[in-house]
Design a protein around this motif. Structure first.
Motif: not given
Length: 366
Positions: A81-87, A91
Protein backbone atom coordinates in the motif's frame (compact mmCIF):
# COMPACT_ATOMS: atom_id res chain seq x y z
CA UNK A 1 20.24 -30.31 -20.42
CA UNK A 2 24.00 -30.29 -19.90
CA UNK A 3 24.82 -30.20 -16.22
CA UNK A 4 27.43 -27.75 -15.00
CA UNK A 5 29.36 -27.69 -11.75
CA UNK A 6 28.85 -24.00 -11.07
CA UNK A 7 25.73 -21.87 -11.24
CA UNK A 8 24.77 -18.30 -10.36
CA UNK A 9 21.35 -17.48 -8.99
CA UNK A 10 20.08 -13.90 -8.92
CA UNK A 11 17.99 -13.45 -5.76
CA UNK A 12 15.47 -10.60 -5.61
CA UNK A 13 13.72 -10.66 -2.20
CA UNK A 14 11.47 -7.69 -3.00
CA UNK A 15 8.83 -6.30 -0.66
CA UNK A 16 6.54 -7.36 2.19
CA UNK A 17 7.12 -10.97 3.21
CA UNK A 18 9.53 -11.45 0.30
CA UNK A 19 12.75 -11.16 2.31
CA UNK A 20 11.47 -13.58 4.99
CA UNK A 21 10.39 -16.38 2.66
CA UNK A 22 13.35 -15.96 0.32
CA UNK A 23 15.75 -16.30 3.26
CA UNK A 24 14.40 -19.80 3.93
CA UNK A 25 14.58 -20.73 0.26
CA UNK A 26 18.22 -19.61 0.01
CA UNK A 27 19.04 -21.95 2.91
CA UNK A 28 17.62 -24.78 0.80
CA UNK A 29 19.77 -23.75 -2.16
CA UNK A 30 22.86 -23.72 0.06
CA UNK A 31 22.06 -27.17 1.42
CA UNK A 32 21.51 -28.57 -2.06
CA UNK A 33 24.87 -27.15 -3.16
CA UNK A 34 26.61 -28.78 -0.21
CA UNK A 35 24.91 -32.13 -0.76
CA UNK A 36 25.60 -32.27 -4.49
CA UNK A 37 29.06 -30.73 -4.52
CA UNK A 38 27.84 -28.17 -7.04
CA UNK A 39 28.80 -24.52 -6.57
CA UNK A 40 25.78 -22.23 -6.50
CA UNK A 41 26.67 -18.57 -6.13
CA UNK A 42 23.96 -16.15 -5.03
CA UNK A 43 23.83 -12.48 -6.08
CA UNK A 44 21.24 -10.16 -4.56
CA UNK A 45 19.37 -7.36 -6.28
CA UNK A 46 16.48 -4.97 -5.59
CA UNK A 47 13.12 -4.87 -7.34
CA UNK A 48 9.72 -3.36 -6.62
CA UNK A 49 8.96 -0.96 -3.80
CA UNK A 50 12.31 -1.32 -2.06
CA UNK A 51 14.00 -0.41 -5.34
CA UNK A 52 11.76 2.63 -5.75
CA UNK A 53 12.72 3.84 -2.28
CA UNK A 54 16.43 3.09 -2.72
CA UNK A 55 17.10 3.61 -6.42
CA UNK A 56 14.20 5.73 -7.61
CA UNK A 57 12.97 3.05 -10.02
CA UNK A 58 11.18 -0.32 -9.58
CA UNK A 59 13.76 -2.07 -11.78
CA UNK A 60 17.31 -0.69 -11.41
CA UNK A 61 19.77 -1.30 -14.22
CA UNK A 62 22.10 -3.02 -11.74
CA UNK A 63 19.38 -5.57 -10.99
CA UNK A 64 18.94 -6.30 -14.67
CA UNK A 65 22.69 -6.77 -15.05
CA UNK A 66 22.71 -9.27 -12.17
CA UNK A 67 19.83 -11.26 -13.65
CA UNK A 68 21.24 -11.32 -17.16
CA UNK A 69 24.47 -12.99 -16.04
CA UNK A 70 22.66 -15.54 -13.85
CA UNK A 71 21.48 -19.04 -14.71
CA UNK A 72 18.14 -18.41 -13.00
CA UNK A 73 16.34 -15.84 -10.86
CA UNK A 74 14.57 -16.36 -7.51
CA UNK A 75 12.03 -13.66 -6.71
CA UNK A 76 10.11 -13.07 -3.48
CA UNK A 77 7.24 -10.62 -4.01
CA UNK A 78 6.64 -6.98 -4.91
CA UNK A 79 4.11 -4.37 -3.91
CA UNK A 80 2.36 -2.84 -0.94
CA UNK A 81 0.00 0.00 0.00
CA UNK A 82 2.92 2.38 0.49
CA UNK A 83 3.27 2.71 -3.29
CA UNK A 84 -0.38 2.35 -4.35
CA UNK A 85 -0.77 6.03 -5.20
CA UNK A 86 2.40 6.23 -7.29
CA UNK A 87 2.12 6.84 -11.04
CA UNK A 88 2.22 3.70 -13.16
CA UNK A 89 5.92 3.81 -13.96
CA UNK A 90 6.77 4.12 -10.26
CA UNK A 91 4.63 1.28 -9.00
CA UNK A 92 6.35 -1.93 -7.82
CA UNK A 93 4.43 -3.98 -10.39
CA UNK A 94 6.14 -2.03 -13.17
CA UNK A 95 9.38 -3.68 -12.08
CA UNK A 96 7.80 -7.10 -12.42
CA UNK A 97 6.44 -6.39 -15.89
CA UNK A 98 9.76 -4.82 -16.87
CA UNK A 99 11.89 -7.78 -15.85
CA UNK A 100 9.60 -10.20 -17.68
CA UNK A 101 9.97 -8.19 -20.86
CA UNK A 102 13.70 -7.56 -20.48
CA UNK A 103 14.51 -11.23 -19.86
CA UNK A 104 12.07 -12.60 -22.44
CA UNK A 105 10.08 -14.53 -19.83
CA UNK A 106 7.12 -15.42 -22.02
CA UNK A 107 5.86 -18.67 -20.47
CA UNK A 108 4.49 -18.75 -16.93
CA UNK A 109 3.93 -22.23 -15.47
CA UNK A 110 1.75 -22.45 -12.36
CA UNK A 111 1.10 -25.99 -11.12
CA UNK A 112 -1.77 -26.66 -8.72
CA UNK A 113 -1.47 -30.06 -7.09
CA UNK A 114 -3.61 -31.24 -4.21
CA UNK A 115 -1.41 -33.14 -1.81
CA UNK A 116 -3.33 -35.79 0.12
CA UNK A 117 -2.52 -34.37 3.54
CA UNK A 118 -3.94 -30.94 2.59
CA UNK A 119 -7.33 -32.00 1.24
CA UNK A 120 -9.12 -30.62 4.29
CA UNK A 121 -7.44 -27.22 3.87
CA UNK A 122 -9.37 -26.49 0.68
CA UNK A 123 -12.61 -24.52 0.87
CA UNK A 124 -14.14 -27.01 -1.58
CA UNK A 125 -15.43 -30.45 -0.70
CA UNK A 126 -12.70 -33.09 -0.36
CA UNK A 127 -14.24 -35.25 -3.06
CA UNK A 128 -14.02 -32.32 -5.49
CA UNK A 129 -10.35 -31.52 -4.95
CA UNK A 130 -8.76 -34.84 -3.95
CA UNK A 131 -6.42 -35.83 -6.76
CA UNK A 132 -6.34 -32.42 -8.49
CA UNK A 133 -3.11 -32.14 -10.51
CA UNK A 134 -3.21 -29.40 -13.12
CA UNK A 135 -0.97 -26.70 -14.49
CA UNK A 136 -1.87 -23.29 -15.93
CA UNK A 137 0.41 -22.02 -18.70
CA UNK A 138 0.07 -18.25 -19.01
CA UNK A 139 1.45 -16.11 -21.82
CA UNK A 140 3.45 -13.51 -19.95
CA UNK A 141 4.83 -10.77 -22.21
CA UNK A 142 1.92 -9.79 -24.45
CA UNK A 143 -1.72 -8.84 -24.24
CA UNK A 144 -3.41 -6.01 -22.41
CA UNK A 145 -0.70 -5.75 -19.72
CA UNK A 146 1.84 -4.58 -22.29
CA UNK A 147 -0.40 -2.73 -24.74
CA UNK A 148 -0.48 1.06 -25.03
CA UNK A 149 -2.25 2.80 -22.15
CA UNK A 150 -3.96 6.20 -22.27
CA UNK A 151 -5.83 8.53 -19.94
CA UNK A 152 -7.52 11.62 -21.34
CA UNK A 153 -10.47 13.94 -20.95
CA UNK A 154 -13.35 13.49 -23.39
CA UNK A 155 -15.27 16.31 -25.04
CA UNK A 156 -17.96 16.10 -22.37
CA UNK A 157 -15.36 16.63 -19.63
CA UNK A 158 -15.38 13.03 -18.41
CA UNK A 159 -12.14 11.10 -17.90
CA UNK A 160 -11.44 8.18 -20.23
CA UNK A 161 -8.96 5.29 -19.88
CA UNK A 162 -7.77 2.99 -22.66
CA UNK A 163 -5.75 -0.25 -22.50
CA UNK A 164 -4.80 -1.88 -25.79
CA UNK A 165 -5.00 -5.68 -26.00
CA UNK A 166 -2.70 -6.82 -28.77
CA UNK A 167 -1.25 -10.21 -29.72
CA UNK A 168 0.98 -11.22 -32.61
CA UNK A 169 0.51 -14.65 -34.16
CA UNK A 170 4.10 -15.57 -33.29
CA UNK A 171 3.54 -14.81 -29.58
CA UNK A 172 0.52 -17.08 -29.52
CA UNK A 173 2.25 -19.90 -31.37
CA UNK A 174 5.25 -19.76 -29.03
CA UNK A 175 3.23 -20.24 -25.85
CA UNK A 176 1.04 -22.88 -27.44
CA UNK A 177 4.04 -24.98 -28.43
CA UNK A 178 5.32 -24.85 -24.84
CA UNK A 179 1.89 -26.04 -23.71
CA UNK A 180 1.59 -28.84 -26.25
CA UNK A 181 5.06 -30.11 -25.32
CA UNK A 182 4.10 -30.05 -21.65
CA UNK A 183 0.81 -31.82 -22.29
CA UNK A 184 2.65 -34.46 -24.31
CA UNK A 185 4.70 -35.30 -21.19
CA UNK A 186 1.59 -35.48 -18.97
CA UNK A 187 -1.85 -36.82 -19.91
CA UNK A 188 -1.82 -35.57 -23.52
CA UNK A 189 -4.77 -33.24 -22.91
CA UNK A 190 -4.66 -29.48 -23.48
CA UNK A 191 -7.43 -26.94 -22.86
CA UNK A 192 -6.94 -23.59 -24.62
CA UNK A 193 -8.88 -20.81 -22.89
CA UNK A 194 -10.07 -17.68 -24.68
CA UNK A 195 -13.05 -15.36 -25.17
CA UNK A 196 -13.51 -16.02 -28.87
CA UNK A 197 -17.24 -15.18 -28.77
CA UNK A 198 -16.35 -11.53 -28.06
CA UNK A 199 -12.66 -10.70 -28.63
CA UNK A 200 -10.86 -10.59 -31.98
CA UNK A 201 -7.58 -11.39 -30.22
CA UNK A 202 -9.17 -14.59 -28.91
CA UNK A 203 -10.39 -15.54 -32.37
CA UNK A 204 -6.81 -15.29 -33.61
CA UNK A 205 -5.67 -17.26 -30.54
CA UNK A 206 -8.11 -20.08 -31.36
CA UNK A 207 -7.11 -20.11 -35.03
CA UNK A 208 -3.43 -20.42 -34.15
CA UNK A 209 -4.19 -23.12 -31.56
CA UNK A 210 -5.91 -25.23 -34.21
CA UNK A 211 -3.01 -24.78 -36.63
CA UNK A 212 -0.33 -25.63 -34.06
CA UNK A 213 -2.42 -28.53 -32.77
CA UNK A 214 -2.09 -30.23 -36.13
CA UNK A 215 1.60 -30.74 -35.29
CA UNK A 216 0.63 -32.62 -32.12
CA UNK A 217 -1.88 -35.30 -33.22
CA UNK A 218 -1.18 -37.25 -30.02
CA UNK A 219 -2.45 -34.37 -27.84
CA UNK A 220 -6.20 -33.81 -27.46
CA UNK A 221 -6.90 -30.09 -27.90
CA UNK A 222 -10.12 -28.52 -26.67
CA UNK A 223 -11.27 -24.92 -26.35
CA UNK A 224 -13.10 -23.26 -23.47
CA UNK A 225 -14.35 -19.74 -22.90
CA UNK A 226 -12.71 -18.07 -19.91
CA UNK A 227 -15.93 -17.57 -17.95
CA UNK A 228 -16.84 -21.22 -18.42
CA UNK A 229 -13.33 -22.28 -17.38
CA UNK A 230 -13.59 -20.22 -14.20
CA UNK A 231 -16.84 -21.98 -13.37
CA UNK A 232 -15.53 -25.45 -14.23
CA UNK A 233 -12.40 -24.98 -12.10
CA UNK A 234 -14.69 -24.75 -9.09
CA UNK A 235 -17.31 -27.26 -10.21
CA UNK A 236 -15.09 -30.09 -11.48
CA UNK A 237 -11.37 -29.21 -11.35
CA UNK A 238 -10.16 -32.76 -11.96
CA UNK A 239 -11.24 -32.54 -15.59
CA UNK A 240 -8.22 -30.30 -16.27
CA UNK A 241 -4.60 -31.24 -16.82
CA UNK A 242 -2.85 -28.48 -18.84
CA UNK A 243 -4.57 -25.13 -19.40
CA UNK A 244 -3.06 -22.51 -21.69
CA UNK A 245 -4.30 -18.96 -22.00
CA UNK A 246 -3.37 -15.32 -22.55
CA UNK A 247 -1.87 -12.94 -20.03
CA UNK A 248 -4.85 -11.47 -18.16
CA UNK A 249 -6.96 -14.62 -18.21
CA UNK A 250 -3.96 -16.59 -16.98
CA UNK A 251 -3.35 -14.17 -14.12
CA UNK A 252 -6.90 -14.66 -12.85
CA UNK A 253 -7.35 -18.38 -13.52
CA UNK A 254 -4.00 -19.38 -12.02
CA UNK A 255 -4.87 -17.65 -8.74
CA UNK A 256 -8.23 -19.38 -8.73
CA UNK A 257 -6.58 -22.73 -9.41
CA UNK A 258 -4.12 -22.07 -6.60
CA UNK A 259 -6.94 -21.81 -4.08
CA UNK A 260 -8.17 -25.29 -4.97
CA UNK A 261 -5.24 -26.57 -2.96
CA UNK A 262 -6.23 -24.71 0.19
CA UNK A 263 -3.78 -21.82 0.23
CA UNK A 264 -2.14 -19.61 -2.33
CA UNK A 265 0.84 -19.78 0.01
CA UNK A 266 1.57 -23.32 -1.22
CA UNK A 267 1.92 -22.67 -4.94
CA UNK A 268 5.18 -22.26 -6.85
CA UNK A 269 5.65 -20.86 -10.34
CA UNK A 270 8.19 -20.63 -13.13
CA UNK A 271 8.47 -17.93 -15.79
CA UNK A 272 10.57 -19.26 -18.64
CA UNK A 273 12.49 -17.73 -21.52
CA UNK A 274 13.78 -19.57 -24.58
CA UNK A 275 16.16 -22.30 -23.47
CA UNK A 276 16.60 -23.16 -19.78
CA UNK A 277 16.64 -19.68 -18.23
CA UNK A 278 13.78 -18.88 -15.87
CA UNK A 279 12.52 -16.73 -13.03
CA UNK A 280 10.98 -18.58 -10.09
CA UNK A 281 8.60 -17.13 -7.53
CA UNK A 282 5.71 -18.08 -5.24
CA UNK A 283 2.27 -17.33 -6.65
CA UNK A 284 1.18 -15.33 -3.61
CA UNK A 285 1.86 -11.61 -3.26
CA UNK A 286 3.79 -9.54 -0.76
CA UNK A 287 1.17 -9.85 2.02
CA UNK A 288 2.15 -6.55 3.68
CA UNK A 289 -0.35 -7.16 6.50
CA UNK A 290 1.82 -9.97 7.89
CA UNK A 291 5.26 -8.73 6.79
CA UNK A 292 7.80 -8.78 9.60
CA UNK A 293 5.68 -10.99 11.84
CA UNK A 294 7.55 -14.19 10.98
CA UNK A 295 4.38 -16.13 10.16
CA UNK A 296 4.47 -16.28 6.36
CA UNK A 297 4.42 -19.67 4.66
CA UNK A 298 7.81 -20.26 2.96
CA UNK A 299 6.80 -23.50 1.24
CA UNK A 300 5.73 -21.97 -2.08
CA UNK A 301 9.12 -20.27 -2.36
CA UNK A 302 10.93 -23.49 -1.43
CA UNK A 303 8.89 -25.40 -4.02
CA UNK A 304 9.82 -22.68 -6.52
CA UNK A 305 13.45 -23.55 -5.79
CA UNK A 306 12.55 -27.14 -6.65
CA UNK A 307 11.22 -26.01 -10.03
CA UNK A 308 14.37 -23.96 -10.57
CA UNK A 309 16.63 -26.92 -9.81
CA UNK A 310 14.73 -29.04 -12.32
CA UNK A 311 14.01 -26.65 -15.18
CA UNK A 312 16.99 -24.27 -15.20
CA UNK A 313 19.81 -26.14 -13.47
CA UNK A 314 19.03 -29.67 -14.62
CA UNK A 315 19.39 -31.05 -11.07
CA UNK A 316 16.39 -33.38 -11.19
CA UNK A 317 17.45 -35.50 -8.22
CA UNK A 318 17.83 -32.42 -6.05
CA UNK A 319 14.45 -31.11 -7.21
CA UNK A 320 12.83 -34.42 -6.24
CA UNK A 321 14.52 -34.26 -2.83
CA UNK A 322 13.29 -30.73 -2.14
CA UNK A 323 9.72 -31.60 -3.08
CA UNK A 324 9.84 -34.79 -1.01
CA UNK A 325 11.13 -32.84 2.00
CA UNK A 326 8.21 -30.40 1.79
CA UNK A 327 5.61 -33.15 1.49
CA UNK A 328 7.19 -35.11 4.33
CA UNK A 329 6.90 -32.10 6.64
CA UNK A 330 3.25 -31.66 5.69
CA UNK A 331 2.52 -35.37 6.05
CA UNK A 332 3.89 -35.16 9.59
CA UNK A 333 1.15 -32.62 10.33
CA UNK A 334 3.21 -29.43 10.49
CA UNK A 335 1.41 -26.30 9.29
CA UNK A 336 1.83 -22.55 9.01
CA UNK A 337 -1.13 -20.36 9.88
CA UNK A 338 -2.60 -20.18 6.38
CA UNK A 339 -3.17 -23.96 6.22
CA UNK A 340 -3.50 -24.84 9.93
CA UNK A 341 -6.85 -26.03 11.23
CA UNK A 342 -5.68 -25.19 14.77
CA UNK A 343 -4.12 -21.75 14.51
CA UNK A 344 -2.66 -22.07 18.00
CA UNK A 345 -0.40 -24.85 16.72
CA UNK A 346 0.75 -22.98 13.62
CA UNK A 347 4.47 -22.69 12.93
CA UNK A 348 6.36 -19.57 11.94
CA UNK A 349 8.36 -18.98 8.78
CA UNK A 350 11.75 -19.94 10.22
CA UNK A 351 10.38 -22.95 12.11
CA UNK A 352 8.82 -24.37 8.95
CA UNK A 353 12.02 -23.71 7.03
CA UNK A 354 14.06 -25.59 9.64
CA UNK A 355 11.80 -28.64 9.36
CA UNK A 356 12.23 -28.75 5.59
CA UNK A 357 16.01 -28.44 5.96
CA UNK A 358 16.01 -31.29 8.50
CA UNK A 359 14.16 -33.53 6.05
CA UNK A 360 16.46 -32.51 3.20
CA UNK A 361 19.48 -33.43 5.32
CA UNK A 362 18.24 -37.05 5.19
CA UNK A 363 18.63 -37.06 1.41
CA UNK A 364 21.32 -39.45 0.29
CA UNK A 365 22.70 -38.35 -3.05
CA UNK A 366 23.57 -40.89 -5.71
Amino acid sequence: MEKKKQYTIAVLPGDGIGPEIVAEAVKVIELVARKTGVTIDVEYGRIGGIAIDTDGTPLPEQTLEITKRADAVLLGAVGGPKWDQNPGHLRPEAGLLGIRKALGLFANLRPATMHESLVDASSLKPEAVAGVDLIVVRELTGGIYFGEKKRYTAADGGEVAEDLLIYHEAEIERILRVSFELARKRSKRLVSVDKANVLESSRLWRKVAERVGADYPDVELSHMLVDSCAMQLVRAPKQFDVIVTENMFGDILSDQAAMLTGSIGMLASASLAEGSFGLYEPVHGSAPDIAGKGIANPLATILSVGMMLRLSLGLDEAADAVEKAVWSVLDAGHRTGDIAADKSQALGTVEMGKLVLAELEKWETA
